[in-house]
Motif scaffolding. Structure first.
Motif, PDB file in Angstrom:
ATOM      1  N   LEU A   1     -13.249  13.092  -6.442  1.00 42.14           N
ATOM      2  CA  LEU A   1     -12.112  14.003  -6.578  1.00 42.14           C
ATOM      3  C   LEU A   1     -11.120  13.531  -7.643  1.00 42.14           C
TER       4      LEU A   1
ATOM      5  N   THR B   1      -9.880  16.019 -10.305  1.00 45.64           N
ATOM      6  CA  THR B   1      -8.512  16.538 -10.188  1.00 45.64           C
ATOM      7  C   THR B   1      -7.441  15.548 -10.616  1.00 45.64           C
TER       8      THR B   1
ATOM      9  N   CYS C   1     -15.647   9.856  -1.958  1.00 48.08           N
ATOM     10  CA  CYS C   1     -14.960  11.153  -2.071  1.00 48.08           C
ATOM     11  C   CYS C   1     -13.724  11.029  -2.955  1.00 48.08           C
TER      12      CYS C   1
ATOM     13  N   HIS D   1     -12.413  22.289  -2.913  1.00 45.17           N
ATOM     14  CA  HIS D   1     -13.575  21.485  -3.314  1.00 45.17           C
ATOM     15  C   HIS D   1     -14.452  21.079  -2.126  1.00 45.17           C
TER      16      HIS D   1
END
Length: 172
Positions: free
Chosen positions: A152, A156, A148, A111
């Motif tokens: 993420l 995920t 971040c 990513h």
């Protein structure tokens, strides 16, 4: 003159056999020592690997703090303009991400474009006055880490990144 008993010659074949036996014993000892050393070195890693495999097979999740810290470097430095009171400034920041364990490292590498876009968005929202001070840089680093992680985690279902590290920071 010399007595005949003193003039006897030693058999060269006997001396040669003794040297051959001594060399064979030395070679045998070296080979045995090498075999034992190889066995000890190669058998030590198997126990740790077996323990880790059995822990994963049992469904036990390892504590993230016990996993090794790995670093994922961003492929290029971030270069952007920030507004200042007297004039705009050009900033270059080199970033590395600290992750725990190989699965997180693989996710971070997968990513990278998303992480780069997120970091650039956070970085460009800063002001030149903020980036002059240590506290401002730390705030920028913490803000980029939180953003971040949020992005993420949405993608995920795992935060993936433990720290955002500035390995280079230049402001002109």
């Amino acid at each position: 003159m010399a007595d005949d008993s003193e003039l006897t010659l030693k058999d060269p074949a006997t001396a040669s056999k003794k040297k051959l036996i001594i060399m064979a014993v030395i070679v045998l000892l070296v080979l045995m020592g090498g075999g034992v050393a190889a066995w000890l070195l190669l058998s030590g890693g198997d126990e740790a690997a077996k323990a880790e495999a059995s822990a994963q097979a049992d469904g036990q999740a390892q504590d993230p703090a016990t996993l090794p810290a790995l670093y994922v470097g961003m492929p290029r430095p971030f270069v952007f303009n920030v507004a200042g009171q007297s004039r705009d400034r050009l900033v270059q920041i080199k970033v590395q991400l600290m992750v725990r364990g190989a699965p997180s490292e693989a996710l971070a590498k997968q990513h990278v474009p998303l992480i780069e876009g997120t970091l650039l968005r956070v970085f460009s929202a800063a002001s030149a006055e903020q980036l002059v001070t240590f506290e401002g840089k730390e705030k920028l680093r913490n803000d980029s880490l939180e953003e971040c992680r949020r992005v993420l985690k949405d993608l995920t279902s795992s935060p993936v990144i433990e720290q955002v590290l500035f390995t280079g920071f230049v402001m002109q």
